[in-house]
Design a protein around this motif. Structure first.
Motif, PDB file in Angstrom:
ATOM      1  N   ARG A 198     -25.845 -18.268  14.504  1.00  0.00           N
ATOM      2  CA  ARG A 198     -26.660 -19.466  14.308  1.00  0.00           C
ATOM      3  C   ARG A 198     -27.180 -19.991  15.652  1.00  0.00           C
ATOM      4  O   ARG A 198     -28.355 -20.342  15.789  1.00  0.00           O
ATOM      5  N   HIS A 199     -26.311 -20.013  16.645  1.00  0.00           N
ATOM      6  CA  HIS A 199     -26.697 -20.490  17.976  1.00  0.00           C
ATOM      7  C   HIS A 199     -27.871 -19.673  18.528  1.00  0.00           C
ATOM      8  O   HIS A 199     -28.871 -20.237  18.976  1.00  0.00           O
ATOM      9  N   ARG A 200     -27.753 -18.362  18.488  1.00  0.00           N
ATOM     10  CA  ARG A 200     -28.819 -17.513  19.031  1.00  0.00           C
ATOM     11  C   ARG A 200     -30.101 -17.643  18.207  1.00  0.00           C
ATOM     12  O   ARG A 200     -31.200 -17.695  18.761  1.00  0.00           O
ATOM     13  N   LEU A 247     -34.965 -14.183  10.090  1.00  0.00           N
ATOM     14  CA  LEU A 247     -33.918 -13.256  10.522  1.00  0.00           C
ATOM     15  C   LEU A 247     -33.554 -12.310   9.378  1.00  0.00           C
ATOM     16  O   LEU A 247     -33.415 -11.101   9.584  1.00  0.00           O
ATOM     17  N   ALA A 248     -33.417 -12.851   8.193  1.00  0.00           N
ATOM     18  CA  ALA A 248     -33.070 -12.023   7.029  1.00  0.00           C
ATOM     19  C   ALA A 248     -34.118 -10.940   6.813  1.00  0.00           C
ATOM     20  O   ALA A 248     -33.767  -9.780   6.530  1.00  0.00           O
ATOM     21  N   GLU A 249     -35.388 -11.287   6.946  1.00  0.00           N
ATOM     22  CA  GLU A 249     -36.452 -10.301   6.756  1.00  0.00           C
ATOM     23  C   GLU A 249     -36.382  -9.200   7.806  1.00  0.00           C
ATOM     24  O   GLU A 249     -36.566  -8.026   7.498  1.00  0.00           O
ATOM     25  N   LYS A 250     -36.088  -9.580   9.061  1.00  0.00           N
ATOM     26  CA  LYS A 250     -35.975  -8.580  10.129  1.00  0.00           C
ATOM     27  C   LYS A 250     -34.819  -7.624   9.882  1.00  0.00           C
ATOM     28  O   LYS A 250     -34.890  -6.452  10.240  1.00  0.00           O
ATOM     29  N   VAL A 251     -33.747  -8.147   9.283  1.00  0.00           N
ATOM     30  CA  VAL A 251     -32.541  -7.355   9.069  1.00  0.00           C
ATOM     31  C   VAL A 251     -32.568  -6.638   7.718  1.00  0.00           C
ATOM     32  O   VAL A 251     -31.837  -5.681   7.499  1.00  0.00           O
ATOM     33  N   ILE A 269     -28.428  -7.449  13.526  1.00  0.00           N
ATOM     34  CA  ILE A 269     -28.679  -8.857  13.865  1.00  0.00           C
ATOM     35  C   ILE A 269     -28.849  -9.009  15.365  1.00  0.00           C
ATOM     36  O   ILE A 269     -29.757  -9.709  15.832  1.00  0.00           O
ATOM     37  N   ALA A 270     -27.993  -8.344  16.125  1.00  0.00           N
ATOM     38  CA  ALA A 270     -28.099  -8.409  17.590  1.00  0.00           C
ATOM     39  C   ALA A 270     -29.461  -7.886  18.048  1.00  0.00           C
ATOM     40  O   ALA A 270     -30.115  -8.496  18.903  1.00  0.00           O
ATOM     41  N   HIS A 271     -29.882  -6.775  17.476  1.00  0.00           N
ATOM     42  CA  HIS A 271     -31.189  -6.202  17.830  1.00  0.00           C
ATOM     43  C   HIS A 271     -32.316  -7.175  17.469  1.00  0.00           C
ATOM     44  O   HIS A 271     -33.228  -7.408  18.268  1.00  0.00           O
ATOM     45  N   PRO A 286     -27.027  -8.316  23.158  1.00  0.00           N
ATOM     46  CA  PRO A 286     -26.042  -7.272  22.885  1.00  0.00           C
ATOM     47  C   PRO A 286     -25.028  -7.772  21.854  1.00  0.00           C
ATOM     48  O   PRO A 286     -24.836  -8.983  21.701  1.00  0.00           O
ATOM     49  N   VAL A 287     -24.382  -6.872  21.161  1.00  0.00           N
ATOM     50  CA  VAL A 287     -23.384  -7.241  20.153  1.00  0.00           C
ATOM     51  C   VAL A 287     -22.297  -8.115  20.778  1.00  0.00           C
ATOM     52  O   VAL A 287     -21.792  -9.034  20.139  1.00  0.00           O
ATOM     53  N   SER A 288     -21.963  -7.862  22.023  1.00  0.00           N
ATOM     54  CA  SER A 288     -20.904  -8.630  22.702  1.00  0.00           C
ATOM     55  C   SER A 288     -21.220 -10.122  22.759  1.00  0.00           C
ATOM     56  O   SER A 288     -20.304 -10.946  22.853  1.00  0.00           O
ATOM     57  N   PHE A 289     -22.501 -10.494  22.676  1.00  0.00           N
ATOM     58  CA  PHE A 289     -22.888 -11.904  22.703  1.00  0.00           C
ATOM     59  C   PHE A 289     -22.146 -12.700  21.640  1.00  0.00           C
ATOM     60  O   PHE A 289     -21.756 -13.838  21.861  1.00  0.00           O
TER      61      PHE A 289
END
Length: 120
Positions: free
Chosen positions: A14-16, A27-31, A56-58, A63-66
């Motif tokens: 949510r923050h990002r 975001l849902a459409e992108k994923v 989601i990270a992409h 990066p996923v680590s975020f």
């Protein structure tokens, strides 16, 4: 029952999303999922699979680590601050606006806020 790790990852999603100015629908459409699933991820109601977290990270450009940053830190909220800044809409909008400013203006604003907070 929500697992604290799932809640943390959801808050970071949510923050990002807020930082980049993306809606849950976008975001849902992108994923390639429904926005309701994004809602469930963000609240920690549903766990995010590794492959979905990768997507989601992409989509959010991190990066996923975020999504795991700060997980080892136990935040100690100040009495006059919300307990969870990542879920506070005003705080997120302030952050987004802050990072939209040129660096020299950000530094000046930061110094002003620091001085004002010390004087309070």
């Amino acid at each position: 029952m929500k697992h604290p790790i799932d809640v943390h990852v959801g808050k970071r999603i949510r923050h990002r999303r807020w930082m980049v100015g993306t809606t849950q629908q976008q975001l849902a459409e992108k994923v390639g999922i429904k926005f309701q699933q994004i809602q469930k991820y963000e609240t920690g109601m549903n766990r995010v699979s590794a492959s979905r977290l990768w997507d989601i990270a992409h989509a959010l450009g991190v990066p996923v680590s975020f999504f795991f940053d700060g997980i080892e830190d136990a935040p100690v909220p100040a009495s006059d601050m919300p307990g969870d800044l990542l879920s506070d809409r005003e705080a997120l909008e302030l952050l987004r606006s802050y990072y939209a400013m040129p660096e020299n203006q950000r530094k000046q604003l930061f110094e002003l806020a620091r001085v004002l907070s010390q004087a309070a």
